[in-house]
Design a protein around this motif. Structure first.
Motif, PDB file in Angstrom:
ATOM      1  N   ASN A 182       0.822  -1.205   0.000  1.00 27.49           N
ATOM      2  CA  ASN A 182       0.000   0.000   0.000  1.00 27.49           C
ATOM      3  C   ASN A 182       0.859   1.260   0.000  1.00 27.49           C
ATOM      4  O   ASN A 182       0.506   2.274  -0.606  1.00 27.49           O
TER       5      ASN A 182
ATOM      6  N   ASP B 246       2.240   1.578  -3.617  1.00 29.18           N
ATOM      7  CA  ASP B 246       1.268   1.541  -4.711  1.00 29.18           C
ATOM      8  C   ASP B 246       1.131   2.887  -5.424  1.00 29.18           C
ATOM      9  O   ASP B 246       1.226   2.965  -6.658  1.00 29.18           O
ATOM     10  N   PHE B 247       0.948   3.950  -4.668  1.00 30.73           N
ATOM     11  CA  PHE B 247       0.754   5.263  -5.299  1.00 30.73           C
ATOM     12  C   PHE B 247       2.029   5.778  -5.970  1.00 30.73           C
ATOM     13  O   PHE B 247       1.974   6.247  -7.119  1.00 30.73           O
TER      14      PHE B 247
ATOM     15  N   MET C  71       2.409   6.666  -9.972  1.00 35.32           N
ATOM     16  CA  MET C  71       2.886   7.956 -10.460  1.00 35.32           C
ATOM     17  C   MET C  71       4.077   7.786 -11.404  1.00 35.32           C
ATOM     18  O   MET C  71       4.168   8.467 -12.432  1.00 35.32           O
TER      19      MET C  71
END
Length: 258
Positions: A94, A97-98, A102
């Motif tokens: 988690n 993930d971002f 990106m």
């Protein structure tokens, strides 16, 4: 016999493809009739022969190859560690993930321009190629960890396997095909991104610098010739890597297998 026939058919198909490209190229160049826009194949060949006879040319190409290998090596090491952590822990997954999303969504040129503020021109291509290859390696290793047979994991725990034994006999074999598939993809990507970054960052020695100089001096045939060398080298190195993996049974039919 079947394998030999397949290879023969594949070789014929490749030769036909190359012949078709050359014929179309020749026709288009004759129709356009402007070497500045599209040079004839023979003009490109002439520029190519002139280039490959110069030691300085190979110094530039060699520098590009070295940067590609360094970027690839860093992405493999860092990507393996982060991928293993993400596969073993949902919290790490988690957390990554971002940022990974990106990195995948950001255009390569944006990373190149930003890196120019942070690093010297020689390090920019390495950094950008590493950043672009990292998500590939992380995803590959994470997938391998998460696809490890759950029943075997439970069995190992019942029999009291140590963490070291589970890594060696369970997780490593499970991750191996995913790891090498990811490595093959990252290898090809590193080469392309390094060359693209060099065109903008202009290191003292690089194939990208040669491309930019040829473009500035309107030497279109030279641009074609340098590009052809990069394409051939990339194809040869990636194919060699793939053949080694195939012969060791790590890849089959271009895809990883357990």
């Amino acid at each position: 016999m079947m394998g030999k026939k397949f290879l023969q058919r594949r070789d014929v198909a490749i030769l036909l493809s190359i012949g078709t490209i050359l014929v179309v190229w020749q026709i288009l160049a004759m129709v356009i009739n402007s070497p500045l826009i599209l040079p004839l194949p023979k003009e490109t060949l002439k520029a190519l022969l002139q280039d490959i006879g110069k030691p300085l040319f190979w110094q530039h190409v060699g520098a590009t190859a070295c940067r590609s290998l360094v970027a690839f090596g860093i992405s493999v090491v860092v990507g393996t560690l982060l991928g293993a952590a993400a596969g073993a822990s949902d919290s790490v997954h988690n957390l990554l993930d971002f940022p990974l999303a990106m990195m995948r969504a950001t255009p390569v040129v944006s990373f190149i321009l930003l890196a120019l503020f942070w690093f010297g021109s020689s390090l920019v291509p390495i950094f950008v190629a590493m950043v672009m290859s990292l998500p590939v390696m992380i995803s590959a290793v994470e997938t391998g960890i998460k696809n490890t047979n759950k029943d075997l994991i439970a069995c190992c725990r019942v029999y009291g396997f140590s963490t070291g034994k589970m890594l060696r006999h369970l997780y490593f074999p499970s991750c191996k095909p995913y790891f090498f598939s990811g490595s093959l993809a990252a290898f090809g990507l590193s080469w392309k991104v390094v060359a693209a970054a060099e065109v903008i960052s202009l290191p003292h020695r690089s194939a990208g610098t040669l491309l930019q100089n040829a473009k500035v001096h309107l030497e279109t045939a030279q641009v074609f010739a340098i590009t052809l060398v990069l394409v051939i080298l990339s194809f040869v190195l990636e194919s060699l890597f793939s053949v080694i993996l195939h012969r060791r049974g790590l890849l089959t039919g271009g895809k990883a297998t357990k």
